[in-house]
Scaffold this motif. Sequence first.
Motif, PDB file in Angstrom:
ATOM      1  N   MET A 176      -3.402  -2.717  -7.337  1.00 49.31           N
ATOM      2  CA  MET A 176      -2.118  -2.629  -7.870  1.00 49.31           C
ATOM      3  C   MET A 176      -2.109  -2.806  -9.321  1.00 49.31           C
ATOM      4  N   ALA A 177      -3.115  -2.843  -9.761  1.00 48.82           N
ATOM      5  CA  ALA A 177      -2.976  -2.965 -11.183  1.00 48.82           C
ATOM      6  C   ALA A 177      -2.323  -1.726 -11.662  1.00 48.82           C
ATOM      7  N   GLY A 178      -1.088  -1.785 -11.829  1.00 48.77           N
ATOM      8  CA  GLY A 178      -0.372  -0.582 -12.228  1.00 48.77           C
ATOM      9  C   GLY A 178      -0.063  -0.572 -13.698  1.00 48.77           C
ATOM     10  N   THR A 179       0.250   0.610 -14.180  1.00 43.16           N
ATOM     11  CA  THR A 179       0.626   0.732 -15.578  1.00 43.16           C
ATOM     12  C   THR A 179       1.712   1.791 -15.655  1.00 43.16           C
ATOM     13  N   GLY A 180       2.288   1.992 -16.850  1.00 39.43           N
ATOM     14  CA  GLY A 180       3.291   3.036 -17.009  1.00 39.43           C
ATOM     15  C   GLY A 180       4.688   2.498 -17.195  1.00 39.43           C
ATOM     16  N   LYS A 181       5.587   3.435 -17.574  1.00 41.42           N
ATOM     17  CA  LYS A 181       6.958   3.048 -17.901  1.00 41.42           C
ATOM     18  C   LYS A 181       7.980   3.895 -17.162  1.00 41.42           C
ATOM     19  N   ALA A 182       7.560   4.557 -16.094  1.00 44.08           N
ATOM     20  CA  ALA A 182       8.475   5.445 -15.387  1.00 44.08           C
ATOM     21  C   ALA A 182       9.705   4.707 -14.881  1.00 44.08           C
ATOM     22  N   HIS A 183       9.575   3.389 -14.684  1.00 42.72           N
ATOM     23  CA  HIS A 183      10.674   2.613 -14.110  1.00 42.72           C
ATOM     24  C   HIS A 183      11.692   2.167 -15.162  1.00 42.72           C
ATOM     25  N   LEU A 184      11.412   2.375 -16.443  1.00 46.20           N
ATOM     26  CA  LEU A 184      12.368   1.968 -17.478  1.00 46.20           C
ATOM     27  C   LEU A 184      13.563   2.917 -17.463  1.00 46.20           C
ATOM     28  N   ARG A 185      14.763   2.332 -17.653  1.00 47.61           N
ATOM     29  CA  ARG A 185      15.972   3.134 -17.544  1.00 47.61           C
ATOM     30  C   ARG A 185      16.456   3.619 -18.902  1.00 47.61           C
ATOM     31  N   VAL A 187      12.858 -16.656  -1.729  1.00 46.37           N
ATOM     32  CA  VAL A 187      13.796 -17.258  -2.677  1.00 46.37           C
ATOM     33  C   VAL A 187      14.422 -16.180  -3.564  1.00 46.37           C
ATOM     34  N   VAL A 188      13.618 -15.196  -3.931  1.00 52.36           N
ATOM     35  CA  VAL A 188      14.069 -14.169  -4.879  1.00 52.36           C
ATOM     36  C   VAL A 188      15.024 -13.168  -4.222  1.00 52.36           C
ATOM     37  N   LYS A 189      14.850 -12.987  -2.909  1.00 52.53           N
ATOM     38  CA  LYS A 189      15.521 -11.886  -2.211  1.00 52.53           C
ATOM     39  C   LYS A 189      17.030 -11.836  -2.470  1.00 52.53           C
ATOM     40  N   ASN A 190      17.703 -12.933  -2.200  1.00 52.78           N
ATOM     41  CA  ASN A 190      19.157 -12.875  -2.215  1.00 52.78           C
ATOM     42  C   ASN A 190      19.757 -12.893  -3.612  1.00 52.78           C
ATOM     43  N   ILE A 191      19.031 -13.451  -4.553  1.00 56.11           N
ATOM     44  CA  ILE A 191      19.631 -13.615  -5.880  1.00 56.11           C
ATOM     45  C   ILE A 191      19.397 -12.393  -6.770  1.00 56.11           C
ATOM     46  N   SER A 192      18.417 -11.537  -6.421  1.00 58.38           N
ATOM     47  CA  SER A 192      18.009 -10.464  -7.346  1.00 58.38           C
ATOM     48  C   SER A 192      18.669  -9.137  -7.015  1.00 58.38           C
ATOM     49  N   ASP A 193      19.006  -8.374  -8.063  1.00 57.49           N
ATOM     50  CA  ASP A 193      19.443  -6.992  -7.878  1.00 57.49           C
ATOM     51  C   ASP A 193      18.217  -6.089  -7.784  1.00 57.49           C
ATOM     52  N   ARG A 194      17.213  -6.413  -8.590  1.00 52.14           N
ATOM     53  CA  ARG A 194      16.008  -5.605  -8.688  1.00 52.14           C
ATOM     54  C   ARG A 194      14.831  -6.571  -8.706  1.00 52.14           C
ATOM     55  N   VAL A 195      13.713  -6.169  -8.128  1.00 52.38           N
ATOM     56  CA  VAL A 195      12.555  -7.064  -8.076  1.00 52.38           C
ATOM     57  C   VAL A 195      11.326  -6.329  -8.621  1.00 52.38           C
ATOM     58  N   ALA A 196      10.575  -7.029  -9.487  1.00 56.27           N
ATOM     59  CA  ALA A 196       9.284  -6.517  -9.969  1.00 56.27           C
ATOM     60  C   ALA A 196       8.193  -7.408  -9.388  1.00 56.27           C
ATOM     61  N   VAL A 197       7.186  -6.798  -8.769  1.00 55.94           N
ATOM     62  CA  VAL A 197       6.074  -7.552  -8.181  1.00 55.94           C
ATOM     63  C   VAL A 197       4.885  -7.467  -9.143  1.00 55.94           C
ATOM     64  N   MET A 198       4.303  -8.624  -9.458  1.00 53.98           N
ATOM     65  CA  MET A 198       3.171  -8.659 -10.391  1.00 53.98           C
ATOM     66  C   MET A 198       1.887  -9.097  -9.687  1.00 53.98           C
ATOM     67  N   LYS A 202      -0.319  -7.321 -14.120  1.00 52.20           N
ATOM     68  CA  LYS A 202       0.264  -5.970 -14.088  1.00 52.20           C
ATOM     69  C   LYS A 202       1.460  -5.941 -13.142  1.00 52.20           C
ATOM     70  N   ILE A 203       2.344  -4.962 -13.361  1.00 52.12           N
ATOM     71  CA  ILE A 203       3.430  -4.731 -12.398  1.00 52.12           C
ATOM     72  C   ILE A 203       2.952  -3.684 -11.398  1.00 52.12           C
ATOM     73  N   CYS A 204       3.095  -3.994 -10.106  1.00 46.89           N
ATOM     74  CA  CYS A 204       2.632  -3.036  -9.112  1.00 46.89           C
ATOM     75  C   CYS A 204       3.776  -2.348  -8.370  1.00 46.89           C
ATOM     76  N   GLU A 205       4.943  -2.961  -8.345  1.00 45.05           N
ATOM     77  CA  GLU A 205       6.058  -2.317  -7.637  1.00 45.05           C
ATOM     78  C   GLU A 205       7.362  -2.821  -8.233  1.00 45.05           C
ATOM     79  N   VAL A 206       8.338  -1.933  -8.377  1.00 48.44           N
ATOM     80  CA  VAL A 206       9.674  -2.290  -8.851  1.00 48.44           C
ATOM     81  C   VAL A 206      10.672  -1.549  -7.981  1.00 48.44           C
ATOM     82  N   ALA A 207      11.660  -2.276  -7.461  1.00 46.18           N
ATOM     83  CA  ALA A 207      12.648  -1.616  -6.595  1.00 46.18           C
ATOM     84  C   ALA A 207      13.892  -2.478  -6.489  1.00 46.18           C
ATOM     85  N   PRO A 208      15.017  -1.860  -6.105  1.00 44.70           N
ATOM     86  CA  PRO A 208      16.182  -2.680  -5.761  1.00 44.70           C
ATOM     87  C   PRO A 208      15.783  -3.655  -4.656  1.00 44.70           C
TER      88      PRO A 208
END
Length: 339
Positions: free
Chosen positions: A1-10, A225-236, A240-246
């Motif tokens: 998962m060592a991911g890279t890139g900026k495709a997820h930036l809005r 813990v993160v599930k209910n409070i977050s609109d979006r979650v980034a997994v590191m 590195k960031i490996c996944e980003v999603a609502p």
Amino acid sequence: MAGTGKAHLRTEGDVLLRVEDLVVEFPVGRTGLKVNAVSGISLDVLRGETLGVVGESGCGKSTTGRAIMQLPRPTSGSVLFEGRQLTDMSGDDMREARTRMQMIFQDPISSLNPRRKVRDIVTEPLAIWKRGNSTEQRAKVDALLEEVGIDPQRAAESQPHQFSGGQCQRISIARSLVLEPTLIICDEPVSALDVSVQAQVLNLLEDLKAKHGLTLIFIAHDLAVVKNISDRVAVMYLGKICEVAPSDDLYRAPAHHYTSVLLDSIPVPDPSVAATKTAIEGEPPSPVLPPPGCRFHTRCPAATDVCRNEEPKLREIATAHFVACHHPLYGDDVPVSVA
Ligand code: SF4
């Protein structure tokens, strides 16, 4: 998962914080080696949003939070907050900018000065920045203390050690709000608290966020813990960031193998539920010598040659759902053998 890139930036929406290619490295003595704590991550947070950042201990999530605050300044990268570039700001300008972005820490008791009375601790930022006269400061602090559930009279007479851990975290939250910030970075704010108190503090943060129009970055190792409070979650993982999603999408259909294992590790409080969970094997590799290709390949059951040689880039596999994986668990191009 060592991911890279900026495709997820809005590119649309009211972006309060935009981090690009953030790198944080620490030298290892005089060996010439370095700890690759954060390795070129990018993320953004819209005004009013809560971004959860999750991962194992040592994945770089807390270092990311501190680097956003420029504590210490990152090795390289860009941190744009309220349209201003923080990385090349002078010391005075940076101190002023930090009044708009505050941090809450994991250990509430040690983050409060043990020698001072609680009301004085919460008032101190107002006194330093000369916001209002003493009567106005006191009225503001007492109102905030009441808002977080602390008796102002007791706060005027007591030191932090006379309060419980949960109460100390409430006091930390009051102190973080007193300068009216727009962004609060919460670094494992409930990890040291009992489960029942965790829920109270999470509810308090949600209430305060709505009332004060806050934007939150919520850092935790526990996805539950993160599930209910977050609109979006980034997994590191390993810097590195490996996944980003609502949040809902990530929990319903994780696409990265590491996210899937993290979700499987959430305990189910029901003895009748069979233990069919996948366990992650081994320890994370050293951040001094991270593996090439996907940094997760040494522990991933689906790793192939391409994973060992080529770093996966973050790409969108469903609306607003991004993953850095050559063989994702979910998406149109999942090979049958892997799925
Ligand atoms: Fe990394 Fe490959 Fe596993 Fe995906 S399948 S997480 S790219 S090792």
